[in-house]
Design a protein around this motif. Structure first.
Motif, mmCIF file in Angstrom:
data_model
loop_
_atom_site.group_PDB
_atom_site.id
_atom_site.type_symbol
_atom_site.label_atom_id
_atom_site.label_comp_id
_atom_site.label_asym_id
_atom_site.label_seq_id
_atom_site.Cartn_x
_atom_site.Cartn_y
_atom_site.Cartn_z
ATOM 1 N N ARG A 305 -9.621 -3.132 -37.150
ATOM 2 C CA ARG A 305 -9.442 -4.515 -37.579
ATOM 3 C C ARG A 305 -8.394 -5.207 -36.706
ATOM 4 N NH1 ARG A 305 -11.065 -7.337 -41.892
ATOM 5 N NH2 ARG A 305 -9.835 -9.153 -42.535
ATOM 6 N N GLN A 306 -7.359 -4.466 -36.343
ATOM 7 C CA GLN A 306 -6.355 -5.026 -35.430
ATOM 8 C C GLN A 306 -6.971 -5.311 -34.062
ATOM 9 O OE1 GLN A 306 -3.270 -2.071 -35.504
ATOM 10 N NE2 GLN A 306 -2.370 -2.821 -37.418
ATOM 11 N N VAL A 307 -7.868 -4.414 -33.623
ATOM 12 C CA VAL A 307 -8.568 -4.638 -32.351
ATOM 13 C C VAL A 307 -9.398 -5.913 -32.426
ATOM 14 C CG1 VAL A 307 -10.388 -3.756 -30.841
ATOM 15 C CG2 VAL A 307 -8.624 -2.213 -31.679
ATOM 16 N N ALA A 308 -10.081 -6.116 -33.562
ATOM 17 C CA ALA A 308 -10.896 -7.324 -33.729
ATOM 18 C C ALA A 308 -10.024 -8.575 -33.652
ATOM 19 C CB ALA A 308 -11.639 -7.273 -35.060
ATOM 20 N N ASN A 309 -8.846 -8.521 -34.274
ATOM 21 C CA ASN A 309 -7.935 -9.667 -34.206
ATOM 22 C C ASN A 309 -7.474 -9.918 -32.774
ATOM 23 O OD1 ASN A 309 -8.036 -10.153 -36.981
ATOM 24 N ND2 ASN A 309 -6.381 -8.708 -37.414
ATOM 25 N N THR A 310 -7.260 -8.825 -32.027
ATOM 26 C CA THR A 310 -6.831 -8.966 -30.631
ATOM 27 C C THR A 310 -7.920 -9.585 -29.769
ATOM 28 O OG1 THR A 310 -5.396 -7.027 -30.831
ATOM 29 C CG2 THR A 310 -6.013 -7.703 -28.601
ATOM 30 N N LEU A 311 -9.161 -9.167 -30.007
ATOM 31 C CA LEU A 311 -10.272 -9.683 -29.198
ATOM 32 C C LEU A 311 -10.540 -11.156 -29.494
ATOM 33 C CD1 LEU A 311 -12.747 -6.667 -29.349
ATOM 34 C CD2 LEU A 311 -11.499 -7.502 -27.353
ATOM 35 N N GLY A 312 -10.460 -11.542 -30.765
ATOM 36 C CA GLY A 312 -10.639 -12.948 -31.114
ATOM 37 C C GLY A 312 -11.956 -13.512 -30.611
ATOM 38 N N HIS A 313 -11.887 -14.535 -29.754
ATOM 39 C CA HIS A 313 -13.100 -15.186 -29.260
ATOM 40 C C HIS A 313 -13.908 -14.290 -28.329
ATOM 41 C CE1 HIS A 313 -10.295 -15.802 -25.912
ATOM 42 N NE2 HIS A 313 -11.362 -15.939 -25.150
ATOM 43 N N ARG A 314 -13.319 -13.173 -27.918
ATOM 44 C CA ARG A 314 -14.038 -12.244 -27.032
ATOM 45 C C ARG A 314 -14.884 -11.230 -27.801
ATOM 46 N NH1 ARG A 314 -9.361 -9.746 -23.458
ATOM 47 N NH2 ARG A 314 -8.370 -9.734 -25.528
ATOM 48 N N LEU A 315 -14.907 -11.325 -29.125
ATOM 49 C CA LEU A 315 -15.730 -10.417 -29.923
ATOM 50 C C LEU A 315 -17.196 -10.559 -29.513
ATOM 51 C CD1 LEU A 315 -14.125 -10.878 -33.448
ATOM 52 C CD2 LEU A 315 -14.306 -8.717 -32.196
ATOM 53 N N PRO A 316 -17.902 -9.463 -29.336
ATOM 54 C CA PRO A 316 -19.307 -9.520 -28.894
ATOM 55 C C PRO A 316 -20.189 -10.258 -29.903
ATOM 56 C CG PRO A 316 -18.422 -7.294 -28.686
ATOM 57 C CD PRO A 316 -17.422 -8.079 -29.478
ATOM 58 N N ASP A 317 -21.267 -10.862 -29.397
ATOM 59 C CA ASP A 317 -22.204 -11.565 -30.280
ATOM 60 C C ASP A 317 -22.821 -10.620 -31.307
ATOM 61 O OD1 ASP A 317 -21.743 -13.949 -28.962
ATOM 62 O OD2 ASP A 317 -23.430 -13.703 -27.582
ATOM 63 N N GLU A 318 -23.031 -9.359 -30.906
ATOM 64 C CA GLU A 318 -23.587 -8.390 -31.868
ATOM 65 C C GLU A 318 -22.662 -8.250 -33.081
ATOM 66 O OE1 GLU A 318 -24.840 -6.839 -27.738
ATOM 67 O OE2 GLU A 318 -23.105 -7.838 -28.658
ATOM 68 N N PHE A 319 -21.369 -8.182 -32.820
ATOM 69 C CA PHE A 319 -20.384 -8.059 -33.899
ATOM 70 C C PHE A 319 -20.390 -9.307 -34.774
ATOM 71 C CE2 PHE A 319 -16.238 -8.568 -35.816
ATOM 72 C CZ PHE A 319 -15.909 -7.286 -36.236
ATOM 73 N N GLN A 320 -20.376 -10.473 -34.135
ATOM 74 C CA GLN A 320 -20.339 -11.728 -34.884
ATOM 75 C C GLN A 320 -21.560 -11.864 -35.791
ATOM 76 O OE1 GLN A 320 -17.723 -13.503 -34.809
ATOM 77 N NE2 GLN A 320 -16.946 -13.987 -32.765
ATOM 78 N N GLY A 321 -22.732 -11.492 -35.263
ATOM 79 C CA GLY A 321 -23.950 -11.595 -36.063
ATOM 80 C C GLY A 321 -23.927 -10.673 -37.260
ATOM 81 N N LEU A 322 -23.497 -9.417 -37.062
ATOM 82 C CA LEU A 322 -23.439 -8.468 -38.174
ATOM 83 C C LEU A 322 -22.366 -8.860 -39.177
ATOM 84 C CD1 LEU A 322 -23.949 -5.013 -36.416
ATOM 85 C CD2 LEU A 322 -25.639 -6.494 -37.514
ATOM 86 N N ALA A 323 -21.266 -9.440 -38.696
ATOM 87 C CA ALA A 323 -20.209 -9.891 -39.602
ATOM 88 C C ALA A 323 -20.726 -10.997 -40.525
ATOM 89 C CB ALA A 323 -19.001 -10.369 -38.811
ATOM 90 N N ALA A 324 -21.499 -11.929 -39.962
ATOM 91 C CA ALA A 324 -22.074 -13.005 -40.778
ATOM 92 C C ALA A 324 -23.048 -12.432 -41.807
ATOM 93 C CB ALA A 324 -22.781 -14.014 -39.871
ATOM 94 N N LEU A 325 -23.835 -11.448 -41.389
ATOM 95 C CA LEU A 325 -24.782 -10.825 -42.308
ATOM 96 C C LEU A 325 -24.051 -10.060 -43.417
ATOM 97 C CD1 LEU A 325 -27.689 -10.173 -43.037
ATOM 98 C CD2 LEU A 325 -27.612 -8.278 -41.401
ATOM 99 N N LEU A 326 -22.956 -9.387 -43.058
ATOM 100 C CA LEU A 326 -22.166 -8.654 -44.047
ATOM 101 C C LEU A 326 -21.580 -9.603 -45.087
ATOM 102 C CD1 LEU A 326 -20.864 -5.984 -44.989
ATOM 103 C CD2 LEU A 326 -18.955 -6.483 -43.435
ATOM 104 N N ARG A 327 -21.106 -10.767 -44.649
ATOM 105 C CA ARG A 327 -20.556 -11.746 -45.599
ATOM 106 C C ARG A 327 -21.639 -12.178 -46.582
ATOM 107 N NH1 ARG A 327 -17.907 -13.555 -40.879
ATOM 108 N NH2 ARG A 327 -19.491 -15.158 -40.525
ATOM 109 N N TRP A 328 -22.857 -12.385 -46.084
ATOM 110 C CA TRP A 328 -23.966 -12.792 -46.952
ATOM 111 C C TRP A 328 -24.318 -11.681 -47.948
ATOM 112 C CZ3 TRP A 328 -29.234 -11.032 -46.917
ATOM 113 C CH2 TRP A 328 -30.075 -11.751 -47.781
ATOM 114 N N VAL A 329 -24.311 -10.438 -47.479
ATOM 115 C CA VAL A 329 -24.650 -9.314 -48.347
ATOM 116 C C VAL A 329 -23.631 -9.146 -49.457
ATOM 117 C CG1 VAL A 329 -24.798 -6.777 -48.422
ATOM 118 C CG2 VAL A 329 -25.989 -8.039 -46.629
ATOM 119 N N GLU A 330 -22.351 -9.308 -49.128
ATOM 120 C CA GLU A 330 -21.291 -9.000 -50.090
ATOM 121 C C GLU A 330 -20.823 -10.200 -50.910
ATOM 122 O OE1 GLU A 330 -19.292 -5.087 -47.999
ATOM 123 O OE2 GLU A 330 -18.218 -6.994 -47.878
#
Length: 448
Positions: A305-330
């Motif tokens: 999670r700290q790595v994700a905060n460090t990457l910020g806008h550099r987070l891969p599109d795959e991660f961003q897409g799954l994160a959005a899907l996870l928010r919808w699921v939960e």
């Protein structure tokens, strides 16, 4: 690769050949199949009897698989059914060999008690010189016998016994009786203990092959297609209407949907979608961080999670897409639209429970390679190839994760990710009540 070997993730579960009797039997079979023998006094073999040590000694990793077409095999024990199949050139080979052993286990146990059983997976094609020859492979026949020809001679003796019983002068035919006695000394009493092998012919409908850079051939579906791992132009003209490659993401998605081959992880029954999505996101973070040289520590979720905060806008599109899907699921809310052109698309799918489940999951692991757990489970050849190119930090994380999270309970992990083994006959399990391809909305069903 030594790290994988040490953790049992490579060459694991091989069968030891470490007694003079077993080595001698192996050499008799090897000589009969290839004209070669090994000078090693101990080594290990896989499901087919292939040995990495013998392959290294002979300088030929395909010594039991010439041209990669008709795989030969050597059985020293029925325990080989639990061993992996190395250097696989067809996705169906392991299933055919395993089923052959299981359905003939009693007979093979009897035969291997005193000799090696040698054979071949015959598919009538001996030289795959061009991709179109793949379509000539329709059926695989398992041809097997001991090096002493016990099965063939047992059949011959059974025929002689029938002649002896039915021919009018059989009782007085000294030549016939002498031949029966000679064969009986080798085969034993085939009237009381007949040794015949069943289930020796298997249809080869949909399959993957390593030939021509990798090809997935789906011809026993409503809408057939071939999917090439490399550029489809290299395959030339094929006797099938549709040929795709990884550039054709929309076409592949539509093909999978039209044939009801996949289901969305987010709505799959019996699946902890949130846990699966989080783990996929971890794998994607590890890849991004190690490529950028970021410290991931022990790879715990807090550290990632700290790595994700460090990457910020550099987070891969795959991660961003799954994160959005996870928010919808939960948490619910508006369902994210993830189209086939989105890099996260194929990470959100798994195969439905049909007869080609493993093949479809294998294809999905090819299209979503950052999911290292699915890649290892479904496509080990590709896993080992890509492992060599990863940064050292990623190799260490992946090896530790798989040894800790997968090796401890392989069957349980498979069931949790992909469901129970599908039934062979078609039924209501082949279609989910939720007619969705995923949280992006259904791909339009167009007849091509």
């Amino acid at each position: 690769m030594n790290r994988l070997i040490a953790k049992g993730l490579m060459f694991g579960n091989l069968i030891a050949v470490d007694s003079p009797a077993l080595v001698e039997r192996y050499n008799r079979a090897l000589k009969a199949l290839t004209g070669k023998t090994t000078g090693l006094t101990d080594f290990h073999i896989d499901l087919s009897g292939y040995s990495p040590e013998v392959g290294d000694e002979l300088g030929d990793d395909l010594y039991l698989n010439p041209n990669g077409c008709n795989r030969q095999f050597i059985l020293l024990t029925t325990d080989q059914k639990t061993a992996p199949l190395l250097n696989a050139k067809f996705s169906t080979s392991r299933g055919i060999l395993t089923r052959f052993i299981e359905e003939n286990e009693t007979e093979l146990f009897t035969l291997t008690a005193r000799d090696a059983v040698a054979g071949e997976l015959e598919n009538t094609v001996f030289d795959l010189t061009e991709p179109r020859r793949l379509f000539d492979i329709r059926r695989v026949t398992v041809v097997a016998d001991t090096t002493g020809n016990h099965i063939a001679e047992g059949r011959k003796l059974a025929g002689l016994i029938e002649r002896f019983r039915t021919e009018e002068d059989g009782w007085w035919d000294d030549v016939l009786i002498a031949e029966m006695i000679g064969l009986a000394e080798k085969t034993g009493d085939v009237t009381r203990n007949p040794v015949t092998l069943k289930s020796t012919t298997f249809d080869q409908g949909n399959f993957w092959t390593a030939h021509f850079g990798g090809v997935y051939l789906f011809r026993d579906v409503e809408h057939p297609a071939a999917i090439s791992v490399g550029p489809k132009e290299r395959l030339g003209a094929l006797p099938i209407s549709y040929v795709f490659d990884p550039r054709d993401r929309k076409d592949i998605a539509q093909f999978l949907d039209l044939n009801d081959l996949v289901e969305p992880i987010a709505t799959a029954r019996g699946l902890d979608a949130g846990a699966v999505l989080r783990q996929k996101m971890d794998f994607i973070l590890i890849d991004a961080a190690t490529r950028l040289g970021l410290d991931t520590g022990a790879g715990t979720r807090r550290e990632l999670r700290q790595v994700a905060n460090t990457l910020g806008h550099r987070l891969p599109d795959e991660f961003q897409g799954l994160a959005a899907l996870l928010r919808w699921v939960e948490t619910g809310g508006k369902r994210p639209r993830i189209t086939p052109s989105h890099p996260a698309y194929f990470y959100t799918l798994r195969s439905r429970p049909h007869k080609d489940r493993d093949l479809v999951n294998m294809l999905l692991s090819e299209l979503a390679p950052l999911d290292i757990r699915q890649l290892f489970i479904c496509h080990k050849e590709l896993f080992y190839d890509t492992y060599r190119s990863w940064p050292e930090a990623k190799r260490a994380y992946v090896a530790d994760f798989l040894a800790r999270e997968y090796q401890m309970d392989k069957d349980g992990t498979r069931r949790a990710l992909f469901g129970s083994e599908p039934q062979m006959a078609p039924g209501p399990w082949d279609r989910d009540d939720v007619e969705l391809v995923g949280p992006w909305g259904a791909v339009r069903r167009e007849r091509r």
